[in-house]
Enzyme design. Structure first.
Site, PDB file in Angstrom:
ATOM      1  N   LYS A  98      -2.364   5.599  -2.338  1.00 44.09           N
ATOM      2  CA  LYS A  98      -2.677   4.956  -3.620  1.00 44.09           C
ATOM      3  C   LYS A  98      -2.499   5.944  -4.769  1.00 44.09           C
ATOM      4  O   LYS A  98      -1.909   5.621  -5.796  1.00 44.09           O
ATOM      5  CB  LYS A  98      -4.113   4.430  -3.633  1.00 44.09           C
ATOM      6  CG  LYS A  98      -4.369   3.272  -2.691  1.00 44.09           C
ATOM      7  CD  LYS A  98      -5.791   2.772  -2.847  1.00 44.09           C
ATOM      8  CE  LYS A  98      -6.165   1.809  -1.745  1.00 44.09           C
ATOM      9  NZ  LYS A  98      -7.575   1.462  -1.746  1.00 44.09           N
ATOM     10  N   GLU A 138      -8.716   2.204  11.520  1.00 46.91           N
ATOM     11  CA  GLU A 138      -9.404   2.703  10.325  1.00 46.91           C
ATOM     12  C   GLU A 138     -10.752   3.329  10.664  1.00 46.91           C
ATOM     13  O   GLU A 138     -11.235   4.202   9.950  1.00 46.91           O
ATOM     14  CB  GLU A 138      -9.628   1.561   9.312  1.00 46.91           C
ATOM     15  CG  GLU A 138      -8.578   1.525   8.230  1.00 46.91           C
ATOM     16  CD  GLU A 138      -8.874   0.555   7.091  1.00 46.91           C
ATOM     17  OE1 GLU A 138      -9.927  -0.117   7.101  1.00 46.91           O
ATOM     18  OE2 GLU A 138      -8.034   0.465   6.197  1.00 46.91           O
ATOM     19  N   HIS A 198      10.187  -7.728  27.836  1.00 48.91           N
ATOM     20  CA  HIS A 198      11.654  -7.667  27.772  1.00 48.91           C
ATOM     21  C   HIS A 198      12.126  -6.766  26.633  1.00 48.91           C
ATOM     22  O   HIS A 198      13.288  -6.800  26.263  1.00 48.91           O
ATOM     23  CB  HIS A 198      12.216  -9.085  27.642  1.00 48.91           C
ATOM     24  CG  HIS A 198      11.882  -9.921  28.842  1.00 48.91           C
ATOM     25  ND1 HIS A 198      12.783 -10.190  29.858  1.00 48.91           N
ATOM     26  CD2 HIS A 198      10.718 -10.498  29.230  1.00 48.91           C
ATOM     27  CE1 HIS A 198      12.190 -10.914  30.792  1.00 48.91           C
ATOM     28  NE2 HIS A 198      10.926 -11.115  30.446  1.00 48.91           N
TER      29      HIS A 198
HETATM   30  O1  PA5 Z   1     -11.648  -2.190   5.913  1.00 48.43           O
HETATM   31  C1  PA5 Z   1     -11.517  -1.922   4.741  1.00 48.43           C
HETATM   32  O2  PA5 Z   1     -12.475  -1.506   4.061  1.00 48.43           O
HETATM   33  C2  PA5 Z   1     -10.185  -2.073   4.028  1.00 48.43           C
HETATM   34  O3  PA5 Z   1      -9.181  -2.492   4.875  1.00 48.43           O
HETATM   35  C3  PA5 Z   1     -10.314  -3.075   2.910  1.00 48.43           C
HETATM   36  O4  PA5 Z   1     -10.710  -4.304   3.458  1.00 48.43           O
HETATM   37  C4  PA5 Z   1      -8.996  -3.252   2.179  1.00 48.43           C
HETATM   38  O5  PA5 Z   1      -8.551  -2.016   1.708  1.00 48.43           O
HETATM   39  C5  PA5 Z   1      -9.164  -4.204   1.001  1.00 48.43           C
HETATM   40  O6  PA5 Z   1     -10.150  -3.761   0.139  1.00 48.43           O
HETATM   41  P1  PA5 Z   1     -10.814  -4.711  -0.911  1.00 48.43           P
HETATM   42  O7  PA5 Z   1     -11.508  -5.799  -0.187  1.00 48.43           O
HETATM   43  O8  PA5 Z   1     -11.740  -3.840  -1.681  1.00 48.43           O
HETATM   44  O9  PA5 Z   1      -9.688  -5.260  -1.780  1.00 48.43           O
END
Ligand code: PA5
Length: 438
Positions: free
Chosen positions: A424, A289, A310
């Site tokens: 989304k 990310e 394996h």
């Molecule tokens: O690293 C990030 O920002 C994302 O992976 C969020 O943690 C994830 O989308 C969950 O978001 P939230 O905590 O707002 O529900």
């Protein structure tokens, strides 16, 4: 015993030039300067840099209070969250607990997860478990509006209210969310749950050392003070040392960028102990990310050896040379198991007698590293003395710091995730969410 992480990078050197490493070292120092000065991309999200030092004692006290109130009446803790809101806690808990903890127990609540999937079968199975077990629940969402945990929480809140009654359910629910905004914030306020704040300047994937990670880890019976101490000690190393020999985060950022620029587009994080599987999952989110944007970034991948030797071993040895390999190597096991002697030796393994399983595993590790290097894969070995809270704290901070430096070297904003919105929007439109009709 040396209780810090050690980097072994001699098996990378044949794949990069010394001159290049020097240039990249300068870039890494510059990237760190930008990070610490707080004047780079995404500088609204740098709260994690000082977290291990800045964490307020009142938060630790509140966690202690909630754990002593909830743990004695909970066989199970449900952690509701997705992405950065559950992976850090899961990484630490699964690294420390027995693989068989769900069956054998350890006197503390066993953690199960929800809100990280939309599988109907999964929730059916979870409800069947929770019908039979005493449980409490922590719902974690920074935005407080993420669909997956919102659905899971609605289902489980209703289950809990039916099982315990509305008032008793409130006592069993903990919320971790934004200080001011979001649906979860509003629900927690209205219902009067014990609530923790995720600081504005800490993004989800950098939040494991806030109550996001600390509360579930403490509920599992692990020592969050040792975890924080490990992170604190690593922070000193990361922010103060300029030399790559003394600063594993700078070295890691330099090596992976050097290899990336030579066409190594995939990094495999490899372990030889299955308890580290979720540390790899956390790492994949952190790096994927943070770096995978603007058409750039190393693709993080993970393998558990010798299991995956394996299955994926063939590709790593002989397939396309896309990858670099980072082995997370554990020097010492916490407990021993003897290999029994057998006079008949029908299985032909008597030659191993007198060696510990860890020694055998280390030989498998070394043999694998040698084979992969011969096969054209550069291998970095990150050695830790053992898996405990202190070492995990070090690893968390090390990987976070290196990720930020590496992201700046790549030229991206390591602290946003605009690409996550695309699925989304489609999903909301398909489901007819108001405001997303077209
Ligand atoms: O690293 C990030 O920002 C994302 O992976 C969020 O943690 C994830 O989308 C969950 O978001 P939230 O905590 O707002 O529900």
């Amino acid at each position: 015993m040396n209780d810090t992480i050690r980097m072994h990078y001699e098996r990378i050197l044949p794949f990069v030039e010394e001159k290049e490493l020097k240039t990249l070292h300068d870039e890494a120092l510059e990237a760190r300067k930008t990070l610490l000065a707080g004047n780079g991309k995404g500088n609204d999200f740098l709260g994690w840099v000082n977290l291990p030092e800045d964490l307020d004692q009142s938060i630790l006290d509140q966690i202690k209070g909630d754990v002593s109130r909830l743990a004695p009446k909970s066989e199970v803790l449900v952690v509701v969250g997705i992405g950065g809101s559950y992976l850090g806690a899961r990484a630490v808990i699964e690294a420390l607990q027995s693989e068989f903890a769900m069956i054998e127990g350890n006197g503390m609540p066993y953690v199960v997860y929800a809100g990280h999937t939309l599988s109907e079968e999964y929730y059916h199975q979870l409800i069947q478990l929770l019908d039979k077990k005493e449980y409490s629940l922590v719902v974690i969402s920074k935005s407080g509006t993420t669909t997956e945990p919102a659905i899971a929480f609605r289902i489980l809140k209703a289950h809990m209210e039916k099982k315990y009654g509305v008032e008793a359910a409130k006592e069993r629910i903990v919320a971790v969310t934004d200080a001011r905004r979001g649906a979860l914030h509003d629900i927690a306020q209205q219902e009067g749950y014990s609530t923790y704040v995720i600081p504005d300047n800490v993004g989800g994937r950098f939040s494991v050392l806030t109550p996001v990670g600390l509360f579930p880890i403490a509920m599992s019976g692990y020592d969050i003070n040792r975890l924080l101490q490990g992170a604190k000690d690593m922070r000193q190393i990361c922010i103060n040392n300029d030399s790559m020999e003394e600063n594993p985060a700078l070295l890691y950022a330099v090596l992976r960028n050097a290899l990336y620029r030579k066409g190594r587009k995939v990094e495999m994080l490899v372990n030889f102990v299955p308890n580290l599987k979720y540390l790899s999952e956390w790492w994949k989110q952190l790096y994927g990310e943070s770096e995978g944007k603007e058409g750039k970034g190393i693709l993080p991948h993970s393998l558990s050896f010798t299991t995956d030797l394996h299955s994926m071993g063939q590709y790593v040895q002989d397939g396309e040379r896309l990858m670099m390999e980072t082995v997370l190597s554990v020097a010492n096991a916490r407990n021993g198991v003897d290999i029994p002697s057998d006079e008949k030796n029908l299985d032909g393994i008597n030659y191993l007698l007198g060696k510990s399983l860890t020694e055998i595993n280390h030989n498998a590790e070394l043999g694998t590293i040698m084979a992969h290097v011969e096969g054209g894969v550069p291998v970095l070995r990150i050695e830790v003395p053992q898996v405990d809270e202190y070492v995990l704290g070090q690893l968390i901070y090390f990987f976070e710091f290196a990720c930020a430096v590496s992201g700046y070297m790549l030229g991206v904003n390591p602290f946003d995730q605009p690409g996550v919105e695309a699925y989304k929007k489609n999903m909301f439109r398909l489901l007819g969410k108001p405001g997303y009709e077209k």
